[in-house]
Design a protein around this motif. Structure first.
Motif, PDB file in Angstrom:
ATOM      1  N   ARG A 271      41.255  37.009  38.637  1.00  0.00           N
ATOM      2  CA  ARG A 271      40.627  38.262  38.199  1.00  0.00           C
ATOM      3  C   ARG A 271      39.114  38.207  38.323  1.00  0.00           C
TER       4      ARG A 271
ATOM      5  N   ASN B 247      44.483  45.515  33.448  1.00  0.00           N
ATOM      6  CA  ASN B 247      45.302  44.337  33.135  1.00  0.00           C
ATOM      7  C   ASN B 247      46.592  44.272  33.946  1.00  0.00           C
TER       8      ASN B 247
ATOM      9  N   THR C  82      49.525  40.415  38.499  1.00  0.00           N
ATOM     10  CA  THR C  82      49.555  40.076  39.914  1.00  0.00           C
ATOM     11  C   THR C  82      50.892  39.414  40.259  1.00  0.00           C
TER      12      THR C  82
ATOM     13  N   ALA D  15      44.437  46.705  38.900  1.00  0.00           N
ATOM     14  CA  ALA D  15      43.861  45.427  39.333  1.00  0.00           C
ATOM     15  C   ALA D  15      44.700  44.739  40.394  1.00  0.00           C
TER      16      ALA D  15
ATOM     17  N   GLY E 154      42.516  41.871  40.774  1.00  0.00           N
ATOM     18  CA  GLY E 154      43.471  40.851  40.360  1.00  0.00           C
ATOM     19  C   GLY E 154      43.602  39.721  41.364  1.00  0.00           C
TER      20      GLY E 154
ATOM     21  N   ASP F 148      35.808  41.053  37.353  1.00  0.00           N
ATOM     22  CA  ASP F 148      35.386  42.351  36.833  1.00  0.00           C
ATOM     23  C   ASP F 148      34.039  42.699  37.451  1.00  0.00           C
TER      24      ASP F 148
END
Length: 198
Positions: free
Chosen positions: A173, A94, A97, A142, A182, A175
């Protein structure tokens, strides 16, 4: 095992000391490919060469939630060790950015972590700041991972090749099985890395 994983994540977080001119073979979380940010004027229509530190918000302190925790005193069998590891991973996934990077045309060096290939050419990958990230070591935060999609990569690129990526950056973002990114870049070009290339 848990303690060593927590320590590896902790080392990944502590990236405050950036080197001035690192060699690709000597990169680490504290010594990313490309070195420190350099303020240089950019010609209109040209990408701005950036350093990895520019992707991290200046006021972000990843260790804030862990002040006073002595990781060396946590045994692998201690339930607190697993709790800390999960907390470290969540903070990494988390990581915020830098909104100032959204929409900027950039050129950044990094290491390639392949996600998808088409016709023997890497078409989707993660760009990371140091050798082994996401493959041999835990993923960086990230805000130190860029998800890249391209149809213009040099042929023959492989995992952990050093490359330059040029394109418009977005704070977005993603995953993947290799880590949470990010940032996103739809690359205009992906070329082999050469030190000091402009």
């Amino acid at each position: 095992m848990l303690r060593s994983a927590a320590i590896a994540l902790l080392i990944t977080f502590t990236t405050a000391a950036w080197a001035a001119d690192p060699a690709p073979s000597g990169t680490s979380a504290a010594n990313p490919l490309g070195g420190k940010a350099v303020s240089a004027k950019v010609a209109p229509g040209q990408p701005r060469q950036i350093a990895w530190e520019e992707l991290v918000p200046k006021d972000w302190d990843p260790m804030k939630a862990f002040k006073g925790v002595d990781f060396s005193k946590l045994d692998d069998n201690d339930p607190r060790a697993n709790e800390m590891l999960m907390k470290l991973q969540k903070a990494s996934d988390n990581a915020p950015t830098n909104p100032a990077m959204n929409g900027v045309m950039v050129k950044i060096p990094g290491y390639l972590v392949p996600l998808e290939e088409k016709n023997g050419q890497v078409s989707e990958f993660l760009l990371v700041p140091y050798f082994g990230a996401c493959i041999h070591t835990p993923p960086p935060p990230a805000n130190q991972i860029i998800h890249v999609e391209t149809s213009k990569a040099d042929k023959g690129l492989r995992a952990m090749d050093t490359i330059w990526v040029t394109g418009k950056m977005q704070t977005l973002r993603n995953d993947s099985m290799m880590g949470v990114s990010g940032y996103h870049v739809t690359a205009d070009s992906v070329t082999k890395y050469t030190s000091g290339a402009k």
